[in-house]
Design a protein around this motif. Structure first.
Motif, PDB file in Angstrom:
ATOM      1  N   LYS A 130     -17.536  25.777 -16.977  1.00 25.91           N
ATOM      2  CA  LYS A 130     -16.531  25.824 -15.912  1.00 25.91           C
ATOM      3  C   LYS A 130     -15.152  25.488 -16.460  1.00 25.91           C
ATOM      4  O   LYS A 130     -14.160  26.165 -16.166  1.00 25.91           O
ATOM      5  CB  LYS A 130     -16.899  24.846 -14.787  1.00 25.91           C
ATOM      6  CG  LYS A 130     -18.090  25.267 -13.956  1.00 25.91           C
ATOM      7  CD  LYS A 130     -18.388  24.248 -12.868  1.00 25.91           C
ATOM      8  CE  LYS A 130     -19.567  24.692 -12.004  1.00 25.91           C
ATOM      9  NZ  LYS A 130     -19.874  23.740 -10.924  1.00 25.91           N
ATOM     10  N   SER A 131     -15.090  24.429 -17.270  1.00 22.05           N
ATOM     11  CA  SER A 131     -13.822  24.017 -17.861  1.00 22.05           C
ATOM     12  C   SER A 131     -13.293  25.091 -18.814  1.00 22.05           C
ATOM     13  O   SER A 131     -12.087  25.354 -18.868  1.00 22.05           O
ATOM     14  CB  SER A 131     -14.005  22.688 -18.607  1.00 22.05           C
ATOM     15  OG  SER A 131     -12.802  22.267 -19.211  1.00 22.05           O
ATOM     16  N   SER A 136      -9.456  29.384 -20.115  1.00 16.50           N
ATOM     17  CA  SER A 136      -9.207  30.776 -20.456  1.00 16.50           C
ATOM     18  C   SER A 136      -8.351  31.462 -19.393  1.00 16.50           C
ATOM     19  O   SER A 136      -7.381  32.155 -19.709  1.00 16.50           O
ATOM     20  CB  SER A 136     -10.545  31.518 -20.605  1.00 16.50           C
ATOM     21  OG  SER A 136     -10.342  32.905 -20.746  1.00 16.50           O
ATOM     22  N   TYR A 137      -8.705  31.243 -18.148  1.00 17.72           N
ATOM     23  CA  TYR A 137      -7.988  31.901 -17.047  1.00 17.72           C
ATOM     24  C   TYR A 137      -6.520  31.482 -17.004  1.00 17.72           C
ATOM     25  O   TYR A 137      -5.643  32.283 -16.678  1.00 17.72           O
ATOM     26  CB  TYR A 137      -8.661  31.553 -15.722  1.00 17.72           C
ATOM     27  CG  TYR A 137      -8.083  32.294 -14.539  1.00 17.72           C
ATOM     28  CD1 TYR A 137      -8.422  33.622 -14.292  1.00 17.72           C
ATOM     29  CD2 TYR A 137      -7.195  31.663 -13.664  1.00 17.72           C
ATOM     30  CE1 TYR A 137      -7.887  34.305 -13.215  1.00 17.72           C
ATOM     31  CE2 TYR A 137      -6.656  32.343 -12.587  1.00 17.72           C
ATOM     32  CZ  TYR A 137      -7.009  33.663 -12.362  1.00 17.72           C
ATOM     33  OH  TYR A 137      -6.468  34.344 -11.299  1.00 17.72           O
ATOM     34  N   THR A 199     -12.092  19.537 -13.106  1.00 17.69           N
ATOM     35  CA  THR A 199     -12.880  20.740 -13.373  1.00 17.69           C
ATOM     36  C   THR A 199     -13.568  21.240 -12.115  1.00 17.69           C
ATOM     37  O   THR A 199     -13.516  22.427 -11.781  1.00 17.69           O
ATOM     38  CB  THR A 199     -13.935  20.460 -14.468  1.00 17.69           C
ATOM     39  OG1 THR A 199     -13.277  20.118 -15.694  1.00 17.69           O
ATOM     40  CG2 THR A 199     -14.811  21.687 -14.704  1.00 17.69           C
ATOM     41  N   LEU A 200     -14.222  20.323 -11.383  1.00 20.74           N
ATOM     42  CA  LEU A 200     -14.933  20.717 -10.172  1.00 20.74           C
ATOM     43  C   LEU A 200     -13.992  21.254  -9.109  1.00 20.74           C
ATOM     44  O   LEU A 200     -14.269  22.270  -8.453  1.00 20.74           O
ATOM     45  CB  LEU A 200     -15.711  19.523  -9.612  1.00 20.74           C
ATOM     46  CG  LEU A 200     -16.886  19.016 -10.460  1.00 20.74           C
ATOM     47  CD1 LEU A 200     -17.467  17.755  -9.845  1.00 20.74           C
ATOM     48  CD2 LEU A 200     -17.954  20.080 -10.596  1.00 20.74           C
ATOM     49  N   GLN A 201     -12.855  20.588  -8.927  1.00 20.07           N
ATOM     50  CA  GLN A 201     -11.911  21.011  -7.895  1.00 20.07           C
ATOM     51  C   GLN A 201     -11.244  22.339  -8.244  1.00 20.07           C
ATOM     52  O   GLN A 201     -11.137  23.236  -7.404  1.00 20.07           O
ATOM     53  CB  GLN A 201     -10.856  19.927  -7.692  1.00 20.07           C
ATOM     54  CG  GLN A 201     -11.394  18.660  -7.038  1.00 20.07           C
ATOM     55  CD  GLN A 201     -10.383  17.532  -7.015  1.00 20.07           C
ATOM     56  OE1 GLN A 201      -9.536  17.403  -7.898  1.00 20.07           O
ATOM     57  NE2 GLN A 201     -10.459  16.690  -5.997  1.00 20.07           N
ATOM     58  N   ASN A 202     -10.810  22.490  -9.480  1.00 22.05           N
ATOM     59  CA  ASN A 202     -10.063  23.682  -9.862  1.00 22.05           C
ATOM     60  C   ASN A 202     -10.952  24.901 -10.091  1.00 22.05           C
ATOM     61  O   ASN A 202     -10.520  26.040  -9.886  1.00 22.05           O
ATOM     62  CB  ASN A 202      -9.226  23.399 -11.121  1.00 22.05           C
ATOM     63  CG  ASN A 202      -8.134  22.388 -10.869  1.00 22.05           C
ATOM     64  OD1 ASN A 202      -7.570  22.328  -9.779  1.00 22.05           O
ATOM     65  ND2 ASN A 202      -7.829  21.583 -11.870  1.00 22.05           N
ATOM     66  N   TYR A 203     -12.188  24.670 -10.511  1.00 20.82           N
ATOM     67  CA  TYR A 203     -13.081  25.809 -10.745  1.00 20.82           C
ATOM     68  C   TYR A 203     -13.340  26.573  -9.450  1.00 20.82           C
ATOM     69  O   TYR A 203     -13.536  27.794  -9.474  1.00 20.82           O
ATOM     70  CB  TYR A 203     -14.405  25.340 -11.346  1.00 20.82           C
ATOM     71  CG  TYR A 203     -15.355  26.485 -11.641  1.00 20.82           C
ATOM     72  CD1 TYR A 203     -15.125  27.347 -12.708  1.00 20.82           C
ATOM     73  CD2 TYR A 203     -16.465  26.725 -10.832  1.00 20.82           C
ATOM     74  CE1 TYR A 203     -15.981  28.405 -12.971  1.00 20.82           C
ATOM     75  CE2 TYR A 203     -17.328  27.775 -11.086  1.00 20.82           C
ATOM     76  CZ  TYR A 203     -17.080  28.613 -12.157  1.00 20.82           C
ATOM     77  OH  TYR A 203     -17.929  29.662 -12.414  1.00 20.82           O
ATOM     78  N   SER A 204     -13.327  25.872  -8.343  1.00 18.42           N
ATOM     79  CA  SER A 204     -13.570  26.533  -7.065  1.00 18.42           C
ATOM     80  C   SER A 204     -12.516  27.596  -6.763  1.00 18.42           C
ATOM     81  O   SER A 204     -12.770  28.526  -5.997  1.00 18.42           O
ATOM     82  CB  SER A 204     -13.613  25.507  -5.929  1.00 18.42           C
ATOM     83  OG  SER A 204     -12.364  24.856  -5.789  1.00 18.42           O
ATOM     84  N   THR A 205     -11.345  27.487  -7.389  1.00 22.35           N
ATOM     85  CA  THR A 205     -10.279  28.470  -7.142  1.00 22.35           C
ATOM     86  C   THR A 205     -10.526  29.787  -7.867  1.00 22.35           C
ATOM     87  O   THR A 205      -9.920  30.802  -7.520  1.00 22.35           O
ATOM     88  CB  THR A 205      -8.909  27.907  -7.570  1.00 22.35           C
ATOM     89  OG1 THR A 205      -8.889  27.712  -8.995  1.00 22.35           O
ATOM     90  CG2 THR A 205      -8.619  26.581  -6.875  1.00 22.35           C
TER      91      THR A 205
END
Length: 280
Positions: A130-131, A136-137, A199-205
């Motif tokens: 996820k991180s 990368s994104y 990581t958990l909060q931002n990956y959801s985006t």
């Protein structure tokens, strides 16, 4: 305790990369006419080959999956997880995954740079993936623009033993508020917990950009989620094994293996369908 994070296991003390046979990418199967790259990432304390291999020596990534799905290239990726005096943070590990993966795909030809990617991640390895996808994104500076190729090429992620967002956010926030060890912003525990939260909060985006499957072990109790599996939008399945053994399959007749294989095949099929639509 929050699954995937433990204040007693200092991920900030993970060994820095070295040129050993345990770290980095290892090719398990070249593929007959590879259309997809599969990258398997083990959990904390795992091994890039042993984690996926049964006691009898069967590696489903090497011995089973290529027989059933021959049109793919399979790599496993290892990161050192022994304690040393040369720490590597989880963020460093995630960035190294992206850099090494891009370098390999670039080295093996222009066609592989655009080849679809599927990650298979176990336990803490899911957090690393996820991180890595976030890194990368968000790599949009000139010197790192090429690294964005990894997230753009990723079509799916199969998380095995990695809980989803909701339950761990609450647990981590409570942990940070109540544990005196994390009150200092400079502490290792604080840094690790903050990295996990971010990581958990931002990956959801960006998570909706990939097809995702969450697999849970059945022998360690119910999955740590806040809503019944029947009501969840993200596909999920149960694997009849312990947390450690849920990524080890003895034969192609194993029911759990069949479920994972079919999930991979569905992602590959959707990739091919999308390619046909773009050409028409």
């Amino acid at each position: 305790m929050v699954s995937g994070f433990s204040p007693h296991i200092k991920t900030s003390q993970i060994k820095k990369t070295t040129n050993t046979t345990e770290d980095g990418l290892k090719l398990l199967y070249e593929g007959e006419n590879p259309q997809v790259d599969i990258i398997a990432v083990h959990g904390l304390g795992g091994h890039r080959e042993k984690s996926w291999t049964t006691e009898s020596g069967v590696s489903w990534l090497k011995n089973l999956l290529p027989v059933d799905l021959p049109d793919m290239r399979v790599h496993t990726w290892g990161y050192a997880s022994m304690y040393t005096d040369e720490p590597e943070t989880p963020q460093d590990t995630s960035e190294r995954l992206v850099s090494e993966l891009f370098a390999m795909r670039k080295m093996t030809g222009k066609q592989t740079l655009s080849r679809p990617l599927i990650f298979i991640a176990h336990s803490f390895g899911g957090n690393i993936v996820k991180s890595a996808l976030l890194y990368s994104y968000n790599s949009n500076e000139d010197r790192t623009l090429c690294l964005r190729n990894i997230s753009l090429s990723t079509q799916g992620v199969i998380f095995m033993g990695t809980p989803e967002l909701d339950s761990r956010l609450t647990g981590l926030q409570t942990f940070m508020e109540n544990n005196p060890r994390v009150k200092s912003k400079s502490s290792n525990a604080q840094s690790e917990a903050r990295w996990m939260l971010d990581t958990l909060q931002n990956y959801s985006t960006i998570s909706t950009k990939f097809k995702s499957l969450y697999a849970y072990e059945s022998f360690n109790g119910p999955p740590q989620v806040t809503q019944p599996m029947s009501q969840r939008l993200t596909p999920s399945l149960m694997v009849d094994a312990t947390h450690e053994n849920m990524i080890k399959f003895e034969s192609s007749l194993d029911e759990s293996y069949i479920k994972i294989k079919e999930s991979i095949d569905e992602i590959i099929h959707s990739v091919k369908e999308s390619g046909l639509k773009e050409k028409t």
